[in-house]
Each structure stands twice: as structure tokens, then as C-alpha cells.
Design a protein around this motif. Structure first.
Motif, PDB file in Angstrom:
ATOM      1  N   SER A 194      44.002  11.540  37.590  1.00 12.54           N
ATOM      2  CA  SER A 194      43.018  11.092  38.577  1.00 12.54           C
ATOM      3  C   SER A 194      43.496   9.829  39.265  1.00 12.54           C
ATOM      4  O   SER A 194      43.464   9.705  40.498  1.00 12.54           O
ATOM      5  CB  SER A 194      41.671  10.886  37.882  1.00 12.54           C
ATOM      6  OG  SER A 194      41.002   9.780  38.414  1.00 12.54           O
ATOM      7  N   GLY A 200      40.268   4.188  43.720  1.00 11.86           N
ATOM      8  CA  GLY A 200      40.615   5.104  42.628  1.00 11.86           C
ATOM      9  C   GLY A 200      41.896   4.719  41.916  1.00 11.86           C
ATOM     10  O   GLY A 200      42.065   4.978  40.720  1.00 11.86           O
ATOM     11  N   HIS A 230      33.159   4.161  45.584  1.00 10.71           N
ATOM     12  CA  HIS A 230      33.715   5.494  45.412  1.00 10.71           C
ATOM     13  C   HIS A 230      35.225   5.381  45.280  1.00 10.71           C
ATOM     14  O   HIS A 230      35.822   4.462  45.841  1.00 10.71           O
ATOM     15  CB  HIS A 230      33.352   6.373  46.612  1.00 10.71           C
ATOM     16  CG  HIS A 230      31.886   6.615  46.725  1.00 10.71           C
ATOM     17  ND1 HIS A 230      31.183   7.333  45.791  1.00 10.71           N
ATOM     18  CD2 HIS A 230      30.985   6.208  47.646  1.00 10.71           C
ATOM     19  CE1 HIS A 230      29.903   7.372  46.141  1.00 10.71           C
ATOM     20  NE2 HIS A 230      29.749   6.676  47.251  1.00 10.71           N
ATOM     21  N   PRO A 231      35.830   6.314  44.562  1.00  6.82           N
ATOM     22  CA  PRO A 231      37.280   6.181  44.346  1.00  6.82           C
ATOM     23  C   PRO A 231      38.098   6.221  45.629  1.00  6.82           C
ATOM     24  O   PRO A 231      39.194   5.684  45.673  1.00  6.82           O
ATOM     25  CB  PRO A 231      37.631   7.358  43.423  1.00  6.82           C
ATOM     26  CG  PRO A 231      36.413   8.197  43.330  1.00  6.82           C
ATOM     27  CD  PRO A 231      35.243   7.405  43.771  1.00  6.82           C
ATOM     28  N   ASP A 269      31.480   9.106  41.484  1.00 15.25           N
ATOM     29  CA  ASP A 269      31.926  10.140  42.423  1.00 15.25           C
ATOM     30  C   ASP A 269      30.776  10.498  43.353  1.00 15.25           C
ATOM     31  O   ASP A 269      29.713   9.884  43.307  1.00 15.25           O
ATOM     32  CB  ASP A 269      32.477  11.354  41.670  1.00 15.25           C
ATOM     33  CG  ASP A 269      31.390  12.101  40.919  1.00 15.25           C
ATOM     34  OD1 ASP A 269      30.199  11.812  41.136  1.00 15.25           O
ATOM     35  OD2 ASP A 269      31.727  12.970  40.106  1.00 15.25           O
ATOM     36  N   GLU A 270      30.981  11.516  44.198  1.00 15.11           N
ATOM     37  CA  GLU A 270      29.960  11.785  45.245  1.00 15.11           C
ATOM     38  C   GLU A 270      28.647  12.254  44.637  1.00 15.11           C
ATOM     39  O   GLU A 270      27.589  12.153  45.250  1.00 15.11           O
ATOM     40  CB  GLU A 270      30.497  12.757  46.311  1.00 15.11           C
ATOM     41  CG  GLU A 270      30.961  14.122  45.835  1.00 15.11           C
ATOM     42  CD  GLU A 270      32.300  14.024  45.093  1.00 15.11           C
ATOM     43  OE1 GLU A 270      32.651  14.971  44.393  1.00 15.11           O
ATOM     44  OE2 GLU A 270      32.979  12.970  45.190  1.00 15.11           O
ATOM     45  N   ILE A 311      32.575   7.254  36.818  1.00 14.92           N
ATOM     46  CA  ILE A 311      33.915   7.666  36.419  1.00 14.92           C
ATOM     47  C   ILE A 311      34.828   6.500  36.065  1.00 14.92           C
ATOM     48  O   ILE A 311      35.875   6.697  35.450  1.00 14.92           O
ATOM     49  CB  ILE A 311      34.606   8.522  37.501  1.00 14.92           C
ATOM     50  CG1 ILE A 311      34.500   7.851  38.867  1.00 14.92           C
ATOM     51  CG2 ILE A 311      34.000   9.910  37.559  1.00 14.92           C
ATOM     52  CD1 ILE A 311      35.203   8.614  39.961  1.00 14.92           C
TER      53      ILE A 311
END
Lengths: 479, 479
Positions: free
Chosen positions: A157, A167, A242-243, A266-267, A272
Motif C-alpha cells: 500500500s 499514503g 486521505h492517502p 480511505d474513501e 488505515i
């Protein structure tokens, strides 16, 4: 009691000096050993040598990885590799994370695959992701093979994001709890940890589906009634990332809201990872670094002690661009060779017009680039700022152009030459202001980094433009 | 549930756009009211106006002080003051702390002494110290009169340090404990607070004389046995600062050791304050800002929407310096007017020699300045780095000088002119490398800031030097 040591920078300088002294002695002893082949003398030197090496080992073991990184960066290549060999191998990983990109390259080059795998295996998934792009592919695969499923997923990821994205910077050391437990339970849960993750200033509150519901600040937890439920004391108005978010935007948010850690979701809202302020400080530092470097025409950070050829490679791109723009400016002058032949004073005066234009244009463009980067200027305000810059350049043109016009009049005893000089200065400053606003605004609109090459570009305009304006006016009015 | 809002920067942009829309409507309605004097219409407009103002008030109340600061910075002066009037007066203090220096000035100018005193009274001693230099003296005295003895002492202490010193940045919100109590007792003690100070990640352990004995990290406290004594779990190897330390050094230490807070002690070891990472982030940001600004020839950060005259004042100093150096370069050319008259191609080619020298010199000087600032280079290494830079410049001179020499040969059909061009390029690059190492190293040795004016200085050398070398060689070999 060690609290009251010298201030950190002095302590660090002392360590560096100490290591340098030890290295010097090391070289000295080696030279002695080489010079005399008598076995008896050799034995003594051998002993001194051993003691010296031990001392160096000992010194290095005491130092923080960041300090060793600093020392490695401050040493010429040979000495650097000598020290690097002496660092305990179990610390290789963390030190590689700390050194600058350029120095990291030299260290990795000196290690074989086996050593690299050993170093990489000491790291967390997110740290490994930072290092992976610099490692030989084979090494990365081998290390990946040794990870458990969760870690491998985290690594993949992290690797799937680009360097400038959230991210790629987040880590996975999360303390998560449910909202329906009491603070007392949370405290007991925390006590079961051997150690809380670095920088833990808040605990993330999630539901059964791992969806972030809020955060419980440790400061709040400590002053709350133990019987209160987490849902009562947690904050729900949380700055989340968000990443795929831009890392520089995230750093601005950390700065703005004085954050220490922040959740990454995440969305769907699933938690995460998290961002920590130390990574954001690095982003801010790197951002300003790359701004200064690209302003100066350097492609990337340079290892001060790198071989000459590496430095040449780092610098040639901007030099080449500069050569082209200088050539264009030269051709502009070439067009007016007749005028210069006729009035050679023009050759002496024209660099003044170009130079002041360049300085003034750089002032404008730097201001606009900064304002765009900090989000303080919207592209639709360009018009308004342009008018303001015009005002500044007209005033500067009349004042400084006037001064230099009078000097030219006095030097060359020609009033009309002085007048042309003043007019050309003013016009070139207007050009500089216009391009200084226009270039970065257009770059931004086209989705490009407005800082990149801004200085070279603006100078190209003010050089060629300045020569053209001055020599053109002279041709028309003085010939 | 508000966790999953848009990303912070978008949210902020939305807020700004919303405020801008409301202001526009405000202007529109005002115009309408002015235009028509019919009382009936006026009443309707009055209502719309009121609703509009209410909406703006409401929007502003919801925003974080840092966000309001951002909006104020992004608005032209008139609109900025309109919004500033609408901000609840009890938030004035914190917002004044957040805005940039240039914008703060405009806000303070718009307030009367009474409002300023009210705003300043909301602040802690350390915050007040940040604001004090911008406030009228009378206001500072009045606010001081309202402080209790401890706060007044803290304020005076903070004011006694210069802006770049740790003492001016530290705050006084300390949680202090003794070493001989148990963790359980500490937890109970903390629970008595309504709120722990911002960023509290550690508690300071002191003895009866307030001398710092160690720190107890909250992360450690949470996982420790409640019966354990503080002395068993506290850390004694602590990074401490003195109030006279350089703030940039402190920021480097925060970066290096990933600190969140750190104690400030006097020379006896008495705990007097603490530094927090948010202040250090500001130091890093300002440091890089001032580097970029001084490279571009701006004296200080500029309010984008400041009146033209303010911008002129901010920029004139460097322009004046630049004018002098450009004049010197012009006189160097003046010496060779005869040669130019004789071979006018020289006028067209000379800016190339100067320009490339300037670019290359800026690359060298930027690298050296950075290395000195980050402590990675000791002045005694200058000799070694100079030799390296010489290598780089000889290679660049031969390669790029060769290219441009061939072009010159082809353009002007003179082999010897091409040769002079190549030689002049190489020599000017060597001059650039030498000055690029020498200037910042000397500045550092003399205790000056090596960044200040470095770009203007190096360009002065490479311009005048480049013209002299090229025209001089041409005079000797081509005439």
C-alpha cells in the motif's frame, strides 16, 4: 545526572570532532604499520590500532541514529565508509532512514545484498517503503518474502503512492478503541502495551467496520472521569487525510492546526494509518529545500563530498537551459550590432537595464510563487496583483531609472542617451512585473509547479527583453 | 458525524470562497442602498443587508483562528478590515498571533488603543511577548499593569530575549512533579487539571529547588506499573535548552530527535519553561522563508495586498545594491569600449560569459550556504570543497565553453574568437567557484549570516569578472 549537558548542537559538534580525531589517528597508525615491517614494532602499533577502533566503536554505539547520520554526512567519502563499517549492523536500517538521499546512495553502494537485506529487515513496513526505491530490486523482493501478510499489504500500500502523497508517509502504528467502553477500560488496555507508538497523542475510535468515529486525545483521557464513556469525551470534529492527498497540503494543515498526529482514512472512512508531525516537519524542510535548490539551478540535494562527476550531473541541466536563454539574449544584441558600432556606450549600459530587470522580476515572481504555494492567492486575483506590481515597477523605473539616466547623461554627456536609459529601465521593469505575475499564474493553471525554473525563466525574459527594449529605443531615437 | 469531511485544504478554500461571496453581496447591497433613497426599498435592502451580515458573523464564528488568519491574509485590504470588524472581539488576540507580520500590521493599525488592550489581555504571557513588539508602547504598559506578578515576570523574561532566541519562544505552561511519588499519584494529580497544556507529551520532574531532574513521558506513564516511583520510570538523558540558545539550533534538534516538547533550564539547571514543536515548525518555516526572500532580494515577507508604496520600500534596498554592482560592471565594459568598437561581436557574446558564471556561482554558493546552515560543513573544509568546485567548473567550462566557442566560431567565422570565448567561460566559472566557496565561508567566520545577499554578491563578481576576463582576453589576443 545527565540533564544538564551542553546544548544539543555543541554536543553534536563535539561528537563529530571526536570521531574525526579518532579517524585521523586511525589513518596515522595504519600508515605507521605500513611503513615499518619490523614485527615487534608492528605489534605495538597493532595494539594502538585495536584500542583506537574500540574507542570509535564505543563512541558510535552511544550516539543517536540521527547523530550518526549527521556525522556520516559531514565526512568525506573514505572516512564516511570507514565509520559506516564500524556502526553496529543492527542499527544500519534506522541510520539509512536518517541520512540525506545523496549520502544514502553512497552507503548503499558500499553494502552487499546480504547486508542490505539484514538492514531492511529491521524496519517497519512504512519505513521500509521509504527506503525501498533506493534499494536494489532483488533486496526488496527478498525482504518482502520475510514479511507477514499484514506487513506485506502495508508495504505494498505504501509503495503504491508517490513520494509527495500522504499514503507514502503514513505509518501503521495505531492504537484503536471502540466508543462504547469507559476511560478506565482504555487506561487498563493501554497499560497492557510494552510501549505506545511514537508520538501517540491521541487514540483512534472506530466502530466494528474499522470506520473512524472520532479521536480520544490522551490529554483529555488523563483529566477525564474514569467512568465516562469514550463516546462522551472523544472529539468528532477531526482533521483527517486521505492517502492520495498532497503531502505539502497535509503539512500546511499540521502547521495550521498544531497537530501531532492525524488519522488517514480511505474513501469509505475506514482508518488505515496515521500521519505524525515528525514526518510533516521533514516535508516542510524538503519543500523549502527544493525551492531554494531549484531557484539556484540545482536538480537535487547534493552530497557535499560527492565525486566531481556527480556534481556535474546534478548541475548541468539548469546550466544548459541557462546557456540557451543566454544565447537568445546574445542574438538579440546581435541584431543591433550596427547601433552599438555607432554608439559604443550602449554596450556598457545595456547590462544595467537587463540586470535591474532581472532582480526586480525575481522579487515579483518569488512573492507570487510563495503566495500560490501557501494558498494565499487565487489565480483570479492575478489581474489585481498585476496592477499593483505595475505601480511598483513604474515608481522604481522612474526613480532608479532616473538616477541611472542622470549618471549616463553625465558620463556620456548626452541628455537623450540618459532619457533612453530611463525609459528602457522603466519599460523593462514593467516587463519584469508582467512576466513575474503571468509566468507562475499560468504554470499553476496548467497544473505545473510554479517554482520550478521560475528564476531562470524570468531572467530570460528580462535579459532578452531588456536588451531589445534598450537597443531598440536607442536605434529609433539616437541614430 | 463530522469526521469524514472534505480534506482540510479544500474545506479552507470553501470557507474563503464563501466569505468572499458574502462580502461581494455585502458590497452589492450597500451600493443598492446608496443608489436609491426611496425609504420602502431601503427597508428591504436593509433586511437583506442584516441577514447577510448575520450569515458572515456566523460563518466566522465557526472557523478556527488559524483559518480566519488565512482568510484575512487572502483578502484585499478593504475586505480584510470588513471581516476583521466582524470577528468576535474576544478572538482578536489569538488571530493576531496567527497572521503574518505584514498583515498583522494592517490589522493593528485599524484598531484603537482600547480594542488593542482588550485583545492583548486575552493572551498568555509568552503569547503577549510575541505580539508586544508590534503593539503601541502605551498599550503594552496598560496590559502589563493588569498582569499578576508571576505573569509580569514571565512577560519581562520573554521580552528580554531577541526574536531568534529560545527564550523568546518558550512558554510557561509546565506540569511539574517530584521524583519520589508513584505513577498512581501522578495520574491522580493530572486528573485534577481541567485541561493539560497543549502538546503535553511529557511531565517535568524537579527537586525542591525547581532543578530539573528528568522527564516522565506520558507514553511511559500510561504503560507503567501505577505503584512504580517516578524516579524509576523517568528519563534522565534529556535534551534541554537554555533561553539564550539559538532558535534555529533548537529547531534542528527537534527535527533530529523527533521532539514534541523540551524543557528550557537556566544555567543552574532550574526549569523555567518549555519549547513546543509547533513553535519549532514556525521557526523552520520562517528560516526557509527568509532564505528564499533574501535570495530574491526582498527584505521581508510582503503583504500581497499592501499598498504599492509598502512594496517599494520592501524592495528598494536590494535593488539599490544591485544597481551599484551593475554600475560597476558597466564601468568595466566602459574600459574596453575601444575593443568593442573594433569587434562589435564582443558586445553580443559578453553577456553569455557573465550569465553562465552567475548561474554556476549561484549553484556553488547555495550549496555551501546550506551546508554551513545545517552544520554539515566546517569552515576548515573549505579548502577541500574549493578543489572539488574547481574540478566541476573546469569540466563545465571546457564542455559548455567549448560548445559556445564552436557556435561563436561558426557565427562570426573566427576561430580565435571562439577560443577566447571558451577560455573566458572556463576562467569565469573558476572565479565563480572560488567566490562561491570563499564568500559564505568568510561571512561565517566573521560571524555574519552567510545567506544574506549571497546571490547579489556572487552575481556582482561573475558579472564584472566575466566582462573583464572576456574583454581583457579579447583585447590581448584579438586586437
Amino acid at each position: 545526572m545527565t540533564v544538564l549537558e551542553k546544548k544539543p548542537t555543541d554536543r553534536l559538534q563535539d561528537s563529530l570532532a571526536q570521531v574525526q580525531r579518532l579517524i585521523e589517528r586511525h589513518h596515522l597508525v595504519e600508515e605507521l604499520v605500513h611503513r615499518q615491517d619490523m614485527p615487534k614494532h608492528g605489534l605495538v602499533e597493532e595494539l594502538v590500532h585495536k584500542q583506537n577502533v574500540n574507542e570509535l566503536h564505543h563512541k558510535l554505539d552511544q550516539l543517536h541514529p540521527a547523530d550518526i547520520a549527521y556525522i556520516l554526512e559531514s565526512l568525506p567519502l573514505d572516512d564516511r565508509l570507514l565509520v559506516w563499517d564500524m556502526v553496529k549492523s543492527e542499527r544500519d536500517g534506522e541510520i539509512l532512514l536518517e541520512v540525506s538521499d545523496a549520502v544514502r546512495e553512497t552507503l548503499i553502494e558500499s553494502m552487499d545484498a546480504h547486508e542490505l537485506v539484514a538492514a531492511a529487515e529491521q524496519l517497519d513496513a512504512d519505513e521500509l517503503a521509504d527506503l525501498a526505491p533506493d534499494l536494489p530490486r532483488q533486496v526488496v523482493y527478498e525482504v518482502m518474502g520475510g514479511l507477514d501478510d499484514e506487513e506485506r499489504e502495508q508495504l505494498q500500500s505504501a509503495l503504491s503512492f508517490e513520494e509527495g502523497q500522504v499514503g507514502a508517509l503514513m505509518d501503521f502504528e495505531l492504537v484503536k478503541i471502540r466508543a462504547d467502553v469507559s476511560c478506565e477500560v482504555v487506561l487498563r488496555y493501554l497499560r497492557r502495551f510494552d510501549e505506545l507508538p511514537d508520538h501517540t497523542d491521541k487514540i483512534f475510535v472506530i466502530d466494528d467496520d474499522d470506520i473512524l468515529k472520532g479521536v480520544l486525545s490522551i490529554r483529555k483521557l488523563l483529566v477525564s472521569d474514569p467512568d465516562a464513556d469514550v463516546s462522551e469525551v472523544m472529539a468528532t470534529d477531526v482533521v483527517t487525510f486521505h492517502p492520495a492527498d498532497d503531502a505539502e497540503d497535509a503539512a500546511l494543515a499540521f502547521e495550521r492546526y498544531d497537530l501531532i498526529t492525524a488519522p488517514v482514512v480511505d474513501e469509505k472512512g475506514v482508518l488505515i494509518g496515521r500521519l505524525t508531525v515528525d514526518e510533516m516537519v521533514d516535508v516542510i524542510r524538503e519543500e523549502s529545500e527544493s525551492e531554494v535548490l531549484s531557484l539556484a539551478g540545482l536538480r537535487e540535494e547534493e552530497d557535499l563530498f560527492a565525486p566531481v562527476i556527480d556534481s556535474v550531473k546534478n548541475r548541468w541541466a539548469w546550466l544548459a537551459v541557462n546557456l540557451c536563454t543566454a544565447f537568445v539574449a546574445s542574438r538579440v544584441i546581435g541584431v543591433f550590432e550596427g547601433a552599438i558600432q555607432h554608439l559604443v556606450a550602449l554596450a556598457a549600459l545595456m547590462p544595467i537595464v537587463a540586470g535591474i530587470g532581472g532582480n526586480s522580476g525575481n522579487q515579483t515572481i518569488t512573492m507570487i510563487v510563495r503566495a500560490l504555494a501557501m494558498g494565499q492567492m487565487q489565480p483570479n486575483q492575478a489581474w489585481m496583483l498585476w496592477r499593483k506590481e505595475l505601480g511598483v515597477s513604474v515608481i522604481n523605473g522612474v526613480v532608479w531609472g532616473g538616477v541611472i539616466g542622470i549618471v549616463a547623461w553625465w558620463l556620456y554627456d548626452s541628455f537623450s542617451l540618459g532619457l533612453v536609459m530611463t525609459a528602457a529601465m522603466t519599460l523593462n521593469l514593467i516587463l519584469a512585473a508582467t512576466m513575474g505575475v503571468l509566468v507562475p499564474t499560468l504554470m499553476q493553471k496548467m497544473g505545473r509547479d510554479p517554482a520550478l525554473g521560475s528564476s531562470v525563466l524570468i531572467t530570460a525574459f528580462t535579459d532578452s527583453g531588456g536588451f531589445f527594449i534598450f537597443l531598440g529605443l536607442a536605434s529609433v531615437f539616437l541614430m
